[in-house]
Enzyme design. Structure first.
Site, PDB file in Angstrom:
ATOM      1  N   HIS A 198     -23.339 -14.484   7.793  1.00  0.00           N
ATOM      2  CA  HIS A 198     -22.284 -13.698   8.449  1.00  0.00           C
ATOM      3  C   HIS A 198     -21.044 -13.605   7.550  1.00  0.00           C
ATOM      4  O   HIS A 198     -20.460 -12.524   7.376  1.00  0.00           O
ATOM      5  CB  HIS A 198     -21.915 -14.340   9.796  1.00  0.00           C
ATOM      6  N   ARG A 203     -17.516 -10.941   3.621  1.00  0.00           N
ATOM      7  CA  ARG A 203     -16.679 -11.299   2.469  1.00  0.00           C
ATOM      8  C   ARG A 203     -17.283 -10.979   1.114  1.00  0.00           C
ATOM      9  O   ARG A 203     -16.579 -11.055   0.107  1.00  0.00           O
ATOM     10  CB  ARG A 203     -16.339 -12.794   2.535  1.00  0.00           C
TER      11      ARG A 203
END
Ligand SMILES: Cc1cc2nc3c(=O)[nH]c(=O)nc-3n(C[C@H](O)[C@H](O)[C@H](O)COP(=O)(O)OP(=O)(O)OC[C@H]3O[C@@H](n4cnc5c(N)ncnc54)[C@H](O)[C@@H]3O)c2cc1C
Length: 247
Positions: A198, A203
């Site tokens: 995730h 990111r």
């Protein structure tokens, strides 16, 4: 920046597979060898069977079993800005070097101007760097030289002011208020494989800032060595998918 894998679940993919097989077996996984647990999964070898099952779980969105595999990473020299971004992820655990107890009283401000203690963003000295939300494109050498001069002057000045405040008896926890957000910090963080996917969704994506993206890519490389089938599948089949949300 430096990223190291400190500690991690041994045989993470056996743990993931055992947890998933538990859901669909009448027998108790605790009473069986891993070979027995995997006996009915398609594949010639045990590695093939792990690959089949892990691919199936990730494809179907059955992500719970990936929470049983945990890893702890040590990260050196990220900015406090990057630290603020990564610590928004609530299912990871963090330890952050304290600026209350680690003071920079013996750092040479000249060395800071040269790149010590404060992270230098590429846009401060690379004319070809184009960041997110940047007006215009690449800039000329003269502009980037001016940027670099201002950046170095500013970080040096803030460290000189910080040290002067310490000399005047101000506690480090208060004097640090004048230090730049680019000040380096070390961090240890623990995360499970599901959460790591995730975090990488958000990111390691093109719209994330360069520093957290670089850190996440380094973490993904280490995760690929630790948990190879899972992160190979993630990189090849999942990373660039649409509608990424909380795998
Ligand atoms: C490019 C980019 C720009 C950003 N800009 C900003 C910004 O300008 N300002 C800002 O404040 N933040 C910003 N963020 C941070 C972002 O909004 C999230 O807070 C952060 O990425 C944490 O991710 P997450 O929300 O998925 O939660 P995580 O903590 O990573 O949790 C994982 C998942 O668990 C579930 N979850 C966790 N907690 C809850 C809850 N309380 N209720 C319901 N579901 C929950 C959600 O499904 C969530 O996706 C930015 C992030 C990115 C990637």
């Amino acid at each position: 920046m430096e990223v190291e894998l400190l500690e991690a679940t041994a045989n993470p993919e056996e743990v993931i597979c055992s947890a998933a097989r538990n859901d669909y077996m009448s027998a108790f996984v605790g009473d069986q060898s891993f070979e027995e647990v995997m006996a009915t999964v398609e594949g010639e070898t045990l590695d093939d069977r792990k690959e089949t099952l892990i691919g199936h779980l990730l494809k179907q969105g059955h992500f719970g079993p990936f929470e049983h595999a945990q890893a702890t990473f040590a990260v050196k020299g990220i900015s406090r800005s990057c630290m603020a971004q990564i610590t928004r992820h609530r299912h990871a655990s963090f330890d952050i070097q304290s600026m209350r107890y680690v003071s920079f009283d013996d750092v040479d401000p000249e060395a800071v101007a040269e790149g010590e203690m404060v992270v230098t963003p590429p846009s401060a000295n690379d004319p070809n760097w184009v960041g997110r939300n940047q007006k215009g494109g690449a800039v000329d050498e003269e502009t980037v030289e001016k940027r670099e001069e201002i950046f170095r002057r500013s970080v040096k000045r803030s460290v000189e002011d910080y040290q002067e405040l310490l000399d005047l008896g101000m506690p480090p926890e208060d004097a640090r208020f004048v230090l730049p957000i680019g000040t380096e910090v070390n961090m240890v963080f623990s995360v499970n494989a599901r959460m790591l996917m995730h975090i990488a969704d958000m990111r390691a994506a093109a719209d994330a800032q360069w520093e957290i993206r670089e850190m996440t890519e380094e973490i993904l490389d280490l995760a690929g060595e630790w948990c190879p089938i899972t992160f190979e599948y993630y990189e090849s089949e999942m990373k660039n998918r649409k509608n990424r949300l909380a795998p």
